[in-house]
Scaffold this motif. Structure first.
Motif, mmCIF file in Angstrom:
data_model
loop_
_atom_site.group_PDB
_atom_site.id
_atom_site.type_symbol
_atom_site.label_atom_id
_atom_site.label_comp_id
_atom_site.label_asym_id
_atom_site.label_seq_id
_atom_site.Cartn_x
_atom_site.Cartn_y
_atom_site.Cartn_z
ATOM 1 N N UNK A 156 0.714 -1.133 -0.012
ATOM 2 C CA UNK A 156 0.002 0.030 -0.034
ATOM 3 C C UNK A 156 0.750 1.332 -0.012
ATOM 4 N N UNK A 157 1.889 1.210 0.920
ATOM 5 C CA UNK A 157 2.864 2.251 0.644
ATOM 6 C C UNK A 157 3.450 2.492 -0.611
ATOM 7 N N UNK A 158 4.171 1.596 -1.170
ATOM 8 C CA UNK A 158 4.588 1.532 -2.463
ATOM 9 C C UNK A 158 3.702 2.220 -3.442
ATOM 10 N N UNK A 159 2.260 1.632 -3.568
ATOM 11 C CA UNK A 159 1.484 2.014 -4.392
ATOM 12 C C UNK A 159 1.027 3.609 -4.118
ATOM 13 N N UNK A 160 0.910 3.924 -3.120
ATOM 14 C CA UNK A 160 0.560 5.126 -2.970
ATOM 15 C C UNK A 160 1.842 6.192 -3.417
ATOM 16 N N UNK A 161 3.110 5.870 -3.110
ATOM 17 C CA UNK A 161 4.224 6.437 -3.570
ATOM 18 C C UNK A 161 4.192 6.473 -5.352
ATOM 19 N N UNK A 162 3.709 5.462 -5.807
ATOM 20 C CA UNK A 162 3.674 5.304 -7.385
ATOM 21 C C UNK A 162 2.624 6.291 -7.805
#
Length: 67
Positions: free
Chosen positions: A6-12
């Protein structure tokens, strides 16, 4: 320590938004050129990866709850 999807998705998704903003600014100033297309393609890849990561997070969470 690993990052959650979820963190990586939000950063992307944030990067995709940033590239979209820069692409809009570039098109308004210079028109459609190579750099504009490059920014739009980077934004597309980032949005796609971000959405895929967020969906993967919910799929993992759903599978963990079923066990």
């Amino acid at each position: 320590m690993t990052q959650s999807p979820i963190f990586s998705g939000v950063v992307y998704i944030l990067l995709g938004s940033l590239f979209t903003y820069f692409a809009i600014q570039n098109v308004n100033e210079t028109g459609w050129g190579f750099f504009s297309y490059l920014l739009v393609s980077l934004a597309t890849f980032d949005f796609g990866s971000g959405i895929r990561m967020v969906l993967f997070h919910f799929k993992l969470k759903n599978n963990q709850n079923k066990k």
